[in-house]
Motif scaffolding. Structure first.
Motif, PDB file in Angstrom:
ATOM      1  N   ARG A  13       0.840  -1.194   0.000  1.00  0.00           N
ATOM      2  CA  ARG A  13       0.000   0.000   0.000  1.00  0.00           C
ATOM      3  C   ARG A  13       0.881   1.253   0.000  1.00  0.00           C
ATOM      4  O   ARG A  13       2.025   1.238   0.449  1.00  0.00           O
ATOM      5  CB  ARG A  13      -0.923   0.002   1.223  1.00  0.00           C
ATOM      6  N   GLY A  14       0.314   2.352  -0.479  1.00  0.00           N
ATOM      7  CA  GLY A  14       1.068   3.588  -0.601  1.00  0.00           C
ATOM      8  C   GLY A  14       1.208   4.318   0.721  1.00  0.00           C
ATOM      9  O   GLY A  14       0.267   4.385   1.516  1.00  0.00           O
ATOM     10  N   ALA A  15       2.399   4.858   0.975  1.00  0.00           N
ATOM     11  CA  ALA A  15       2.658   5.655   2.171  1.00  0.00           C
ATOM     12  C   ALA A  15       3.435   6.901   1.757  1.00  0.00           C
ATOM     13  O   ALA A  15       4.327   6.829   0.905  1.00  0.00           O
ATOM     14  CB  ALA A  15       3.456   4.853   3.199  1.00  0.00           C
ATOM     15  N   LEU A  16       3.092   8.042   2.354  1.00  0.00           N
ATOM     16  CA  LEU A  16       3.717   9.312   1.998  1.00  0.00           C
ATOM     17  C   LEU A  16       4.527   9.850   3.169  1.00  0.00           C
ATOM     18  O   LEU A  16       4.044   9.877   4.304  1.00  0.00           O
ATOM     19  CB  LEU A  16       2.647  10.338   1.615  1.00  0.00           C
ATOM     20  N   VAL A  17       5.740  10.281   2.875  1.00  0.00           N
ATOM     21  CA  VAL A  17       6.564  10.989   3.860  1.00  0.00           C
ATOM     22  C   VAL A  17       6.953  12.327   3.250  1.00  0.00           C
ATOM     23  O   VAL A  17       7.483  12.377   2.127  1.00  0.00           O
ATOM     24  CB  VAL A  17       7.842  10.201   4.223  1.00  0.00           C
ATOM     25  N   VAL A  18       6.669  13.413   3.972  1.00  0.00           N
ATOM     26  CA  VAL A  18       7.019  14.747   3.494  1.00  0.00           C
ATOM     27  C   VAL A  18       8.148  15.279   4.363  1.00  0.00           C
ATOM     28  O   VAL A  18       7.999  15.427   5.582  1.00  0.00           O
ATOM     29  CB  VAL A  18       5.804  15.693   3.547  1.00  0.00           C
ATOM     30  N   GLY A  19       9.285  15.551   3.748  1.00  0.00           N
ATOM     31  CA  GLY A  19      10.453  16.035   4.475  1.00  0.00           C
ATOM     32  C   GLY A  19      11.703  15.330   3.982  1.00  0.00           C
ATOM     33  O   GLY A  19      11.633  14.208   3.447  1.00  0.00           O
ATOM     34  N   GLU A  64       8.254  20.719  -3.687  1.00  0.00           N
ATOM     35  CA  GLU A  64       7.430  21.043  -2.528  1.00  0.00           C
ATOM     36  C   GLU A  64       6.209  20.118  -2.489  1.00  0.00           C
ATOM     37  O   GLU A  64       5.791  19.561  -3.509  1.00  0.00           O
ATOM     38  CB  GLU A  64       6.958  22.506  -2.592  1.00  0.00           C
ATOM     39  N   PHE A  65       5.639  19.963  -1.298  1.00  0.00           N
ATOM     40  CA  PHE A  65       4.447  19.153  -1.113  1.00  0.00           C
ATOM     41  C   PHE A  65       3.254  19.757  -1.838  1.00  0.00           C
ATOM     42  O   PHE A  65       3.056  20.977  -1.854  1.00  0.00           O
ATOM     43  CB  PHE A  65       4.131  19.034   0.384  1.00  0.00           C
ATOM     44  N   ALA A  66       2.415  18.906  -2.429  1.00  0.00           N
ATOM     45  CA  ALA A  66       1.154  19.310  -3.046  1.00  0.00           C
ATOM     46  C   ALA A  66       0.029  18.439  -2.488  1.00  0.00           C
ATOM     47  O   ALA A  66       0.248  17.257  -2.169  1.00  0.00           O
ATOM     48  CB  ALA A  66       1.229  19.145  -4.563  1.00  0.00           C
ATOM     49  N   ARG A  67      -1.169  19.010  -2.353  1.00  0.00           N
ATOM     50  CA  ARG A  67      -2.300  18.262  -1.771  1.00  0.00           C
ATOM     51  C   ARG A  67      -2.556  16.966  -2.524  1.00  0.00           C
ATOM     52  O   ARG A  67      -2.981  15.962  -1.938  1.00  0.00           O
ATOM     53  CB  ARG A  67      -3.566  19.127  -1.773  1.00  0.00           C
ATOM     54  N   ALA A  68      -2.280  16.981  -3.832  1.00  0.00           N
ATOM     55  CA  ALA A  68      -2.529  15.779  -4.645  1.00  0.00           C
ATOM     56  C   ALA A  68      -1.639  14.607  -4.232  1.00  0.00           C
ATOM     57  O   ALA A  68      -1.932  13.451  -4.560  1.00  0.00           O
ATOM     58  CB  ALA A  68      -2.314  16.102  -6.123  1.00  0.00           C
ATOM     59  N   ASP A  69      -0.553  14.882  -3.505  1.00  0.00           N
ATOM     60  CA  ASP A  69       0.344  13.802  -3.075  1.00  0.00           C
ATOM     61  C   ASP A  69      -0.342  12.824  -2.132  1.00  0.00           C
ATOM     62  O   ASP A  69       0.097  11.668  -1.983  1.00  0.00           O
ATOM     63  CB  ASP A  69       1.580  14.385  -2.373  1.00  0.00           C
ATOM     64  N   ILE A  70      -1.403  13.271  -1.488  1.00  0.00           N
ATOM     65  CA  ILE A  70      -2.114  12.417  -0.517  1.00  0.00           C
ATOM     66  C   ILE A  70      -2.919  11.330  -1.217  1.00  0.00           C
ATOM     67  O   ILE A  70      -3.165  10.261  -0.659  1.00  0.00           O
ATOM     68  CB  ILE A  70      -3.059  13.291   0.352  1.00  0.00           C
ATOM     69  N   ALA A  71      -3.322  11.589  -2.456  1.00  0.00           N
ATOM     70  CA  ALA A  71      -4.234  10.679  -3.153  1.00  0.00           C
ATOM     71  C   ALA A  71      -3.676   9.253  -3.198  1.00  0.00           C
ATOM     72  O   ALA A  71      -2.521   9.035  -3.553  1.00  0.00           O
ATOM     73  CB  ALA A  71      -4.486  11.187  -4.571  1.00  0.00           C
ATOM     74  N   ALA A  76       0.089   8.910   5.971  1.00  0.00           N
ATOM     75  CA  ALA A  76       0.967  10.035   5.648  1.00  0.00           C
ATOM     76  C   ALA A  76       1.711  10.482   6.890  1.00  0.00           C
ATOM     77  O   ALA A  76       1.147  10.492   7.996  1.00  0.00           O
ATOM     78  CB  ALA A  76       0.161  11.199   5.086  1.00  0.00           C
ATOM     79  N   ILE A  77       2.988  10.857   6.696  1.00  0.00           N
ATOM     80  CA  ILE A  77       3.798  11.358   7.802  1.00  0.00           C
ATOM     81  C   ILE A  77       4.466  12.654   7.361  1.00  0.00           C
ATOM     82  O   ILE A  77       5.083  12.728   6.296  1.00  0.00           O
ATOM     83  CB  ILE A  77       4.873  10.334   8.217  1.00  0.00           C
ATOM     84  N   GLY A  78       4.290  13.682   8.198  1.00  0.00           N
ATOM     85  CA  GLY A  78       4.926  14.969   7.942  1.00  0.00           C
ATOM     86  C   GLY A  78       6.150  15.120   8.812  1.00  0.00           C
ATOM     87  O   GLY A  78       6.049  15.072  10.036  1.00  0.00           O
ATOM     88  N   ALA A  79       7.320  15.276   8.183  1.00  0.00           N
ATOM     89  CA  ALA A  79       8.569  15.421   8.932  1.00  0.00           C
ATOM     90  C   ALA A  79       9.415  16.527   8.334  1.00  0.00           C
ATOM     91  O   ALA A  79      10.641  16.440   8.319  1.00  0.00           O
ATOM     92  CB  ALA A  79       9.328  14.096   8.936  1.00  0.00           C
ATOM     93  N   ALA A  80       8.753  17.563   7.825  1.00  0.00           N
ATOM     94  CA  ALA A  80       9.480  18.651   7.173  1.00  0.00           C
ATOM     95  C   ALA A  80      10.182  19.551   8.186  1.00  0.00           C
ATOM     96  O   ALA A  80      11.183  20.193   7.871  1.00  0.00           O
ATOM     97  CB  ALA A  80       8.531  19.480   6.308  1.00  0.00           C
ATOM     98  N   GLY A  81       9.637  19.622   9.397  1.00  0.00           N
ATOM     99  CA  GLY A  81      10.204  20.535  10.385  1.00  0.00           C
ATOM    100  C   GLY A  81       9.859  21.974  10.115  1.00  0.00           C
ATOM    101  O   GLY A  81      10.388  22.882  10.757  1.00  0.00           O
ATOM    102  N   ASP A  82       8.949  22.206   9.190  1.00  0.00           N
ATOM    103  CA  ASP A  82       8.481  23.545   8.827  1.00  0.00           C
ATOM    104  C   ASP A  82       6.998  23.594   9.176  1.00  0.00           C
ATOM    105  O   ASP A  82       6.198  22.800   8.655  1.00  0.00           O
ATOM    106  CB  ASP A  82       8.712  23.794   7.340  1.00  0.00           C
ATOM    107  N   ALA A  88      -0.004  21.943   6.385  1.00  0.00           N
ATOM    108  CA  ALA A  88      -0.629  21.639   5.096  1.00  0.00           C
ATOM    109  C   ALA A  88      -0.781  20.138   4.907  1.00  0.00           C
ATOM    110  O   ALA A  88      -1.816  19.655   4.406  1.00  0.00           O
ATOM    111  CB  ALA A  88       0.204  22.239   3.961  1.00  0.00           C
ATOM    112  N   VAL A  89       0.239  19.362   5.294  1.00  0.00           N
ATOM    113  CA  VAL A  89       0.161  17.899   5.191  1.00  0.00           C
ATOM    114  C   VAL A  89      -0.955  17.365   6.077  1.00  0.00           C
ATOM    115  O   VAL A  89      -1.763  16.524   5.665  1.00  0.00           O
ATOM    116  CB  VAL A  89       1.515  17.257   5.580  1.00  0.00           C
TER     117      VAL A  89
END
Length: 472
Positions: A13-19, A64-71, A76-82, A88-89
């Motif tokens: 299954r798909g998993a998203l990490v932002v950062g 950069e992260f885009a909302r469409a990345d969640i699809a 989803a895990i946000g680890a950008a530190g921003d 947004a994530v």
């Protein structure tokens, strides 16, 4: 409990990490190990993320992260530190109904990632619900130290024999007891020691031999629950509780201690209070024998130490007469536990050369201690179950020669959060108990060392005031 503990199946299954930093790399690595197809989105990925992408462990988008990345993502895990990116994530994931974790931001997360201990196929998660991640890691380290490295091999070994054991032993209870013998005995030790061939031969013999077909044999552990604080429960007592089919427990056993037992264990309350016995001792003895003869592992759970004014000796003798295998698991007795909690040394150079434990109410009120011996100076007397007879105890000691000015302490609910310590003199012991409405459970300490409780209370008051609080 601040969250429901569960494990997600992410195979394929798909998993998203932002950062792109170290935290993002750690989360991506963990997700990949669970079988997920990991996508990392980072405008400036660090070396660890680049390495994961080069190895083919993750798919990397350098932007950069885009909302469409969640699809299409399961998590989803946000680890950008921003803060802006992490918010947004979180918003995009929540809008899409995707579970989301933002590192170090529990308010933005719908789940937390625990500190993990891996002994595949065992995975143990330790979580503080986001309140104290660093402490969760310390708990993980403590747990890791007590788990054998080859614990996972033992799980795999037992899986290989599950069908054979089920075929040989039809009764579910008998099967559980068989596995307990395996895990507690030489077979498990051989697996953990790397001797699996030897363990397999022993396991086959156990399944095909008398161990599998023998009738159920019960066992009773007479266990001391300590004076009240669950932290004073011994490791051996916890082990006995976790293996018990039936727990026969007293009134003074705290619910927090009972919670250490298996959830499906039967609990039989046989609590007694002075003058209000819910079960006679003979009835309790009969319950223990009947449960053991039914093939159950029974824990007779008693406050303090079962062999110190706990009638554990009577129960042990009864069980032995009926041929029931029995063990004694000692506990912290009330005298030592409560005295320590009140800051009272039971013996102290120059103040007390010895200590004697007595029961305020003997068997049927008939037993009488040697008051002349107890009245010696520089000797500590600790009275169990002595609230109702406090005035009489004081009078007997004074009549035998003990100075009425001897310090005394009354410790009510000792070691517990609602502990109360009262101090006075022997001549006023009865008034001390009645005037403060002591109901118990309470312990009476008579002797020069009891004055140390006042020093302990004064120190606690000073410490509370120094911290800007109240000693009340």
């Amino acid at each position: 409990m601040t969250g429901f503990p569960a494990f997600l199946r992410l195979d394929g299954r798909g998993a998203l990490v932002v950062g792109g930093g170290a935290a993002a790399a750690a989360k991506a690595r963990l997700l990949a190990a669970s079988g997920a197809r990991v996508t990392v989105v980072a405008a400036a990925p660090g070396a660890d993320v680049d390495a994961l992408a080069a190895q083919g462990a993750v798919r990397l988008h350098r932007r950069e992260f885009a909302r469409a990345d969640i699809a299409g993502k399961a998590v989803a895990i946000g680890a950008a530190g921003d803060a802006a990116i992490d918010e947004a994530v979180s918003a995009a994931a929540r809008a899409a109904g995707v579970p989301v974790n933002i590192v170090d931001a529990p308010a933005l997360s719908s789940f937390t990632v625990p500190a993990i201990i891996r002994r595949d196929p065992f995975v143990i998660g330790v979580s503080s619900g986001g309140a104290a991640p660093a402490m969760a890691r310390r708990v993980r380290e403590a747990v890791e130290q007590v788990l054998p490295d080859r614990l996972g091999r033992l799980a795999t070994f037992s899986r290989d024999f599950r069908a054979a054991v089920r075929g040989a032993i039809a009764d579910a209870g008998a099967r559980r007891r068989f596995w307990e013998r395996v895990f507690d005995g030489p077979i498990a030790r051989a697996v953990l020691g790397g001797q699996e061939d030897r363990a397999r031969r022993a396991m086959l013999a156990a399944i095909n031999g008398a161990a599998a077909s023998a009738p159920a044999v019960g066992f009773v552990s007479i266990v001391g629950a300590g004076p009240g604080d669950p932290d004073l429960l011994t490791l051996r007592a916890v082990h006995a509780l976790q293996r018990a089919d039936v727990i026969v427990h007293d009134r003074l056993v705290a619910p927090e201690i009972l919670s250490c037992a298996r959830r499906d264990a039967e609990r039989i309350f046989v609590g007694k209070a002075p003058g209000a016995h819910s079960r006679t001792q003979d009835e309790i003895n009969d319950i223990l024998v009947a449960q053991a003869r039914a093939g159950k592992r029974v824990v007779r759970l008693k406050g303090g130490d079962p062999m110190v004014f706990g009638r554990g000796g009577e129960e042990l003798a009864h069980l032995r007469r009926h041929g029931i295998e029995t063990e004694i698991v000692p506990g912290v007795t009330a005298a030592t536990g409560c005295a320590a909690a009140a800051g009272i040394p039971l013996t102290h150079r120059g103040l007390s050369h010895g200590v004697t434990f007595i029961a305020g109410q003997g068997r049927d009120g008939a037993d009488e201690p040697d008051w002349d011996t107890l009245a010696r100076k520089n000797h500590t007397v600790v009275v169990y179950m002595g609230v109702a007879t406090a005035a009489r105890t004081a009078a007997k000691l004074i009549a035998a020669g003990r100075d009425g000015a001897t310090p005394v302490a009354v410790i009510e609910n000792g070691t517990r959060a609602d502990q109360r310590v009262l101090t006075g003199t022997l001549s006023g012991l009865g008034r001390l108990v009645s005037g403060h409405s002591v109901r118990g459970p309470a312990l009476l300490v008579v002797g020069e060392v009891a004055a140390e409780a006042e020093a302990a209370e004064a120190f606690e008051e000073f410490a509370a005031l120094a911290a800007g609080g109240s000693a009340a």
